[in-house]
Write an enzyme that holds these catalytic residues in place. Sequence first.
Site, short mmCIF file in Angstrom:
data_model
loop_
_atom_site.label_atom_id
_atom_site.label_comp_id
_atom_site.label_asym_id
_atom_site.label_seq_id
_atom_site.Cartn_x
_atom_site.Cartn_y
_atom_site.Cartn_z
N GLU A 332 55.29 51.15 48.76
CA GLU A 332 56.73 51.07 48.58
C GLU A 332 57.44 51.18 49.93
OE1 GLU A 332 57.47 53.26 44.31
OE2 GLU A 332 57.01 54.56 46.01
N CYS A 333 58.31 50.25 50.22
CA CYS A 333 59.23 50.30 51.34
C CYS A 333 58.52 50.57 52.68
CB CYS A 333 60.34 51.32 51.07
SG CYS A 333 61.82 51.06 52.07
N GLY A 334 58.52 51.81 53.17
CA GLY A 334 57.85 52.09 54.42
C GLY A 334 56.39 51.73 54.39
#
Length: 463
Positions: A332-334
């Site tokens: 997720e994301c990072g």
Amino acid sequence: MFNPDPRILLAGLSGGTGKTIVSLACARAFSRAGRVVAPFKKGPDYIDAQWLSLAASRPCSNLDPYFHSRDVIRSVFHHKSIGADLSLIEGNRGLFDGMDEHGSCSSAELARMLDAPVILAIDCTKMTRTVAAVVQGCAGFEPGLNLAGVILNRTAGERHRSVLRRSMETHTDIPVLGMLPKMVSNPIPERHMGLMSDQEYDGSGHLDALADLASEWLDLEGIERAALAAPDFGPTPPPIFPGEPAARKARIGYVHDAALWFYYPENLEALEHAGAELVRLSLLDPEPWPEVDGLYLGGGFPEVFAERIAANRPVLDHLRALAESGLPIYAECGGFMVLCERLEIDNASHAMAGVFPLTTSFCPRPQGLGYTEAEVVADTVFFPAGTRVLGHEFHYSMCVSERAGELEHGLRMVRGQGSALGRDGFLHRNTWAGYNHIHALAVPGWAERFVAAAAARATGARP
């Protein structure tokens, strides 16, 4: 039977009114006085929630009417409040601000779901009598709201505080539970996503300073009385996770270090309930990783540590090899940024794991912010096609690669930006990666499918 009766929700008139500082100050002051405080954060938030955990010396859970039904919210609240002397919920944005003109999913709606008394923190900069009018309006704006008190923030001096108090006493029956002076600077440093991470420096001294501030300027006894005056919570809600925990069947690693640490506690708990043994890993530590059957990469601040991550080539190469081998990986994301080929920030380009031939570039303004809704468009080990996924995104980086449109993806965005071209959840073998964050309690089956895929990997079966 335990009922988590003592409870308050601390709200503001808008973002930036100081409710986070007030919440941290109260949590630390009560905790330091020997009270067991159960902290909660309304809405999708990792950073404030982590600071509340530190302030209360107890894990903080998020409560969000967008993700969760009233029954789920009451279950989480009840079970995470067991053993506490009082529960403190920090709201988000303005008290009545929600997703539409009706205030759906607002802090006020959450307060009604929990029958929680509300204490309103108000920025009194350049205001006196008008504050009483604002409070009076809030008290009667929506039925069912229990406005138990106000905390007047950023007051200019004794004369200012005197006029504020007399105005409140003359024109309202809402008690003033404290008046805070203006602070020269924020005691907890901020940066692009809000408060700076506690992972990067020891914030204990700052929290104790806030507790000192609360002890001097707030009516802590009055705030506790407001919490104790909350109505009976009612029947005990069902457990957060139904049924008995499954037997351990797979090891799932999750990166938790200063670079990546955005995980909802319930996501990790859901994996454990489904039969995962969780193993904490780091992108910054040069030590080799132990063998795992699955991998979870949460969000965080990879852009801050891009140089250190890029220098840890053995771990990045191992990460890529795991993805190529078909290990179930959810990012997720990072975590998505780390799995890409390069990360650009401050005119420098840093080599990442290279699982996806993509580049993410850090921007000065948010590139995705708010709740998301998406449809799963491909069967994967994590979701069957057709699944409706509710989530959220908050990222300053963007995917700048021309090849983004060529890659297979798992999500079609109905609401939100996603990674590229209305898509998210890029796919490679059994790796899923994108900007979208999920909460396990809002996506039934995610944890069970993740663990099942990892268990298949452990036994040598094809996930």
